[in-house]
Design a protein around this motif. Structure first.
Motif, PDB file in Angstrom:
ATOM      1  N   LEU A   1      -3.412  -8.610  10.380  1.00 13.22           N
ATOM      2  CA  LEU A   1      -4.788  -8.116  10.327  1.00 13.22           C
ATOM      3  C   LEU A   1      -5.796  -9.253  10.561  1.00 13.22           C
ATOM      4  O   LEU A   1      -6.832  -9.059  11.198  1.00 13.22           O
ATOM      5  CB  LEU A   1      -5.057  -7.439   8.981  1.00 13.22           C
TER       6      LEU A   1
ATOM      7  N   VAL B   1      -3.712  -1.624  15.492  1.00 14.59           N
ATOM      8  CA  VAL B   1      -2.756  -1.573  14.385  1.00 14.59           C
ATOM      9  C   VAL B   1      -2.556  -0.116  14.005  1.00 14.59           C
ATOM     10  O   VAL B   1      -3.345   0.762  14.385  1.00 14.59           O
ATOM     11  CB  VAL B   1      -3.261  -2.378  13.151  1.00 14.59           C
TER      12      VAL B   1
ATOM     13  N   ILE C   1       1.991  -4.210   4.243  1.00 12.07           N
ATOM     14  CA  ILE C   1       1.046  -4.470   5.341  1.00 12.07           C
ATOM     15  C   ILE C   1       0.895  -5.984   5.463  1.00 12.07           C
ATOM     16  O   ILE C   1       0.685  -6.677   4.469  1.00 12.07           O
ATOM     17  CB  ILE C   1      -0.332  -3.830   5.055  1.00 12.07           C
ATOM     18  N   SER C   2       1.003  -6.481   6.680  1.00  6.22           N
ATOM     19  CA  SER C   2       0.910  -7.923   6.913  1.00  6.22           C
ATOM     20  C   SER C   2      -0.548  -8.370   6.959  1.00  6.22           C
ATOM     21  O   SER C   2      -1.305  -7.966   7.847  1.00  6.22           O
ATOM     22  CB  SER C   2       1.593  -8.299   8.228  1.00  6.22           C
ATOM     23  N   SER C   3      -0.941  -9.220   6.021  1.00  9.78           N
ATOM     24  CA  SER C   3      -2.310  -9.745   6.042  1.00  9.78           C
ATOM     25  C   SER C   3      -2.523 -10.651   7.248  1.00  9.78           C
ATOM     26  O   SER C   3      -3.624 -10.715   7.809  1.00  9.78           O
ATOM     27  CB  SER C   3      -2.601 -10.507   4.743  1.00  9.78           C
TER      28      SER C   3
ATOM     29  N   SER D   1       0.842  -1.195   0.000  1.00 11.07           N
ATOM     30  CA  SER D   1       0.000   0.000   0.000  1.00 11.07           C
ATOM     31  C   SER D   1       0.880   1.249   0.000  1.00 11.07           C
ATOM     32  O   SER D   1       1.603   1.504   0.964  1.00 11.07           O
ATOM     33  CB  SER D   1      -0.911  -0.008   1.236  1.00 11.07           C
TER      34      SER D   1
ATOM     35  N   TRP E   1      -2.874   3.532   9.207  1.00  6.80           N
ATOM     36  CA  TRP E   1      -2.856   3.301   7.764  1.00  6.80           C
ATOM     37  C   TRP E   1      -2.934   1.813   7.415  1.00  6.80           C
ATOM     38  O   TRP E   1      -3.140   1.459   6.256  1.00  6.80           O
ATOM     39  CB  TRP E   1      -1.640   3.958   7.121  1.00  6.80           C
ATOM     40  N   TRP E   2      -2.778   0.936   8.428  1.00 11.16           N
ATOM     41  CA  TRP E   2      -2.957  -0.509   8.209  1.00 11.16           C
ATOM     42  C   TRP E   2      -4.433  -0.907   8.245  1.00 11.16           C
ATOM     43  O   TRP E   2      -4.801  -1.971   7.748  1.00 11.16           O
ATOM     44  CB  TRP E   2      -2.226  -1.296   9.302  1.00 11.16           C
ATOM     45  N   LYS E   3      -5.256  -0.103   8.870  1.00  8.93           N
ATOM     46  CA  LYS E   3      -6.655  -0.470   9.087  1.00  8.93           C
ATOM     47  C   LYS E   3      -7.335  -0.812   7.761  1.00  8.93           C
ATOM     48  O   LYS E   3      -7.246  -0.051   6.787  1.00  8.93           O
ATOM     49  CB  LYS E   3      -7.382   0.694   9.763  1.00  8.93           C
TER      50      LYS E   3
ATOM     51  N   ARG F   1      -5.062  -2.016  -1.091  1.00 11.89           N
ATOM     52  CA  ARG F   1      -5.506  -1.759   0.277  1.00 11.89           C
ATOM     53  C   ARG F   1      -6.126  -3.042   0.828  1.00 11.89           C
ATOM     54  O   ARG F   1      -6.599  -3.909   0.085  1.00 11.89           O
ATOM     55  CB  ARG F   1      -6.557  -0.623   0.311  1.00 11.89           C
TER      56      ARG F   1
ATOM     57  N   TYR G   1     -10.367  -2.533  14.980  1.00  6.60           N
ATOM     58  CA  TYR G   1      -8.932  -2.377  14.704  1.00  6.60           C
ATOM     59  C   TYR G   1      -8.335  -1.142  15.383  1.00  6.60           C
ATOM     60  O   TYR G   1      -7.107  -1.043  15.509  1.00  6.60           O
ATOM     61  CB  TYR G   1      -8.697  -2.269  13.193  1.00  6.60           C
TER      62      TYR G   1
END
Length: 552
Positions: free
Chosen positions: A455, A507, A450-452, A445, A510-512, A481, A503
């Motif tokens: 999340l 986190v 970003i780690s899936s 992103s 910007w990871w949300k 995203r 969330y």
């Protein structure tokens, strides 16, 4: 040049058959308990197992099977499958375990690519055999794992002629000394689950099989011992049940095999009836067991620890096992290409002095390597990254039970002697490894990763969420995203907005995720892993609500 001075020790090869001989000789009366396909419970001992495995070796020789040839298996966790493990490899052939959960065309491809001489199968797979047999003309015979009476009862409608396993070995007396093989000769053949392209084969050696069993049994690995009753929920067709069928005879443990009854109720009842102390499986199976126990209001009386691997263990699952049921969770990581074990999250003495929350945070990672495995993380330029717990890149491994190349492939995947795993990871100063994603699943992103998995773990901790998966969704400004696909628990009424708000504070902003969608179920691979490729296909056209918004 001066010649090296060699030691004067016995040159005894490391062979898979030696594991069974050890158990039969020194733990001969220890039980192997199996829930049979026929529906009953079968009991015998390690001594019985060796005799019948030798009968199988004799039967295969009688069929003309030569050392190095492959014998396929399509079978659940049971005593006859265990006999195939040792009877096939003991006489010098290669035991090729096949995942019956793959699509029939993939199963046929695997049988043909391996060039299996014979395929032994449980009777539940008769329909599958009928489908693939016409596509596998080089298979000389199909061996049904049962006796003549059972076969005539259960396989009456089967179109493919089948030999009776019990009849075959019943003609042999088991008076067969295991041959002394080269420990570098092939022992087992396992194929990857084939989520993209055709499955690829990993051909193990007797040496790698025995070394892996030794390492897996160490106290800071699975910690198997003769005091254990071990129930591998992980199938014997999934990377040799993570080495448990070899570790159990190495230490002389009681072995409990669940057959094809893997629902929560059946597993719980078998564990309780047989005094199981240790188990291993993938998160999806444990989800079913925990749900059953919660609904039934029951607890474990003997289970002390379990290994969870195959995919990342959700922290909520770890907490449920430990806080609600008093079962230690050992988070593990590995690959088919690694036989499969690589790391396990066991704490050092110093780490055990940390606070309980700090300890748990560590054990949610994948942990230390076992002796025999080395690892490193490299950046896009191929240079090794520092062990600081924050620098993440591609994870590479090497060791005596890591493949050099795939079966029947001339080119090697190794990079400077290291195997690229396809995982993205960090390693901290203590050597604790943490998988942040698969390289194909990481979300890029605005140029940042970003780690899936992280999340997903947050969403899985929500009390009304049964399962969750996070994938990348196209975005015109940020390229990708996060989108979270959620399966709710029965009766749950939580909204999309409430889940997104969950969330907050957990986190980076910007990871949300940009959106949450609800599904009745998530697709899984044949080994129980989330099938994110399929999810990306299903939601390829999904339009994020942030497409016309500014994402901070």
């Amino acid at each position: 040049m001066t010649s090296p001075l060699f030691g004067q020790m016995m040159d005894v090869p490391l062979l898979a058959s030696s594991l069974l001989s050890h158990a039969a000789r020194h733990f001969g009366d220890t039980e192997i308990v199996s829930r049979r396909i026929e529906g009953d419970i079968h009991r015998y001992t390690w001594r019985d197992c060796e005799k019948r495995a030798k009968q199988l070796s004799q039967a295969l020789i009688g069929l003309g099977v030569q050392p190095g040839e492959r014998i396929g298996t399509l079978a659940w966790n049971g005593y006859r499958h265990l006999e195939c493990y040792f009877g096939v490899t003991g006489m010098g052939a290669v035991c090729h375990t096949i995942n019956p959960r793959l699509f029939p065309d993939q199963v046929a491809f695997i049988v043909n690519h391996a060039d299996d001489e014979y395929v032994a199968f449980d009777m539940t797979f008769a329909t599958l055999v009928d489908i693939i047999a016409p596509q596998c003309p080089n298979v000389k015979g199909w061996i049904a794992l049962g006796d003549e009476t059972c076969i005539s009862t259960h396989l009456a409608d089967m179109a493919t002629p089948a030999l009776s396993y019990e009849t075959l070995i019943g003609r042999c007396d088991g008076d067969y000394p295991w041959p002394v093989l080269d420990e570098r000769s092939a022992s087992f053949l396992c194929y990857t689950s084939g989520t993209t392209g055709n499955p690829k084969g990993a051909l193990y050696t007797h040496r790698s099989t025995v070394l892996h069993a030794f390492a897996a049994s160490l106290p800071d690995a699975m910690g198997c011992s003769a005091r254990d009753a071990i129930l591998p929920v992980v199938p014997m067709f999934h990377v040799n049940a993570w080495g448990i069928p070899h570790a159990a005879p190495l230490v002389g443990a009681k072995l409990v095999l669940p057959g094809n009854c893997l629902d929560g109720k059946a597993l719980y009842e078998l564990m309780e009836a047989e005094g199981v102390t240790f188990s291993a499986g993938v998160p999806t199976v444990w989800l079913g067991l925990l749900n059953y126990m919660k609904q039934a209001g029951v607890r474990f009386n003997t289970l002390k620890r379990t290994v969870i691997g195959g995919s990342a263990c959700p922290p909520a699952m770890l907490r449920s096992f430990e806080d609600e049921y008093g079962v230690e969770v050992i988070h593990a990581w590995g690959m088919t290409e690694m036989s499969p074990l690589g790391t396990l999250a066991k704490l050092t003495w110093r780490q055990q002095q940390l606070t309980p929350d700090e300890q748990r945070h560590l054990r949610e990672k994948q942990g230390h390597v076992m002796f025999g495995v080395d690892m490193k993380v490299v950046g896009d330029d191929g240079q090794e990254l520092p062990w600081d717990g924050t620098s993440f890149g591609d994870l590479h491994v090497r060791g005596p039970w890591v493949i050099d190349r795939y079966f029947r492939k001339d080119d090697s995947p190794l990079i400077d002697g290291w195997f690229p795993t396809g995982d993205v990871a960090t390693i901290d100063a203590d050597g604790f490894m943490h998988i942040t994603d698969r390289s194909k699943d990481v979300i890029k992103s605005g140029g940042e990763w970003i780690s899936s998995i992280d999340l997903e773990n947050v969403m899985m901790s929500h009390p009304q969420v049964a399962e969750a998966a996070c994938i990348a969704c196209s975005h015109p400004k940020w390229t990708e995203r996060p989108l979270v696909v959620v399966v709710l628990r029965p009766g749950a009424t939580v909204t999309r907005e409430e889940l997104l708000a969950f969330y907050d504070g957990k986190v980076a902003k910007w990871w949300k995720p940009d959106d949450v969608v609800f599904a009745d179920e998530l697709p899984h691979t044949a080994t129980g892993k989330l099938q994110k490729l399929r999810l990306r296909e299903l939601y390829r056209e999904h339009v994020l609500p942030t497409v016309d918004e500014k994402v901070v």
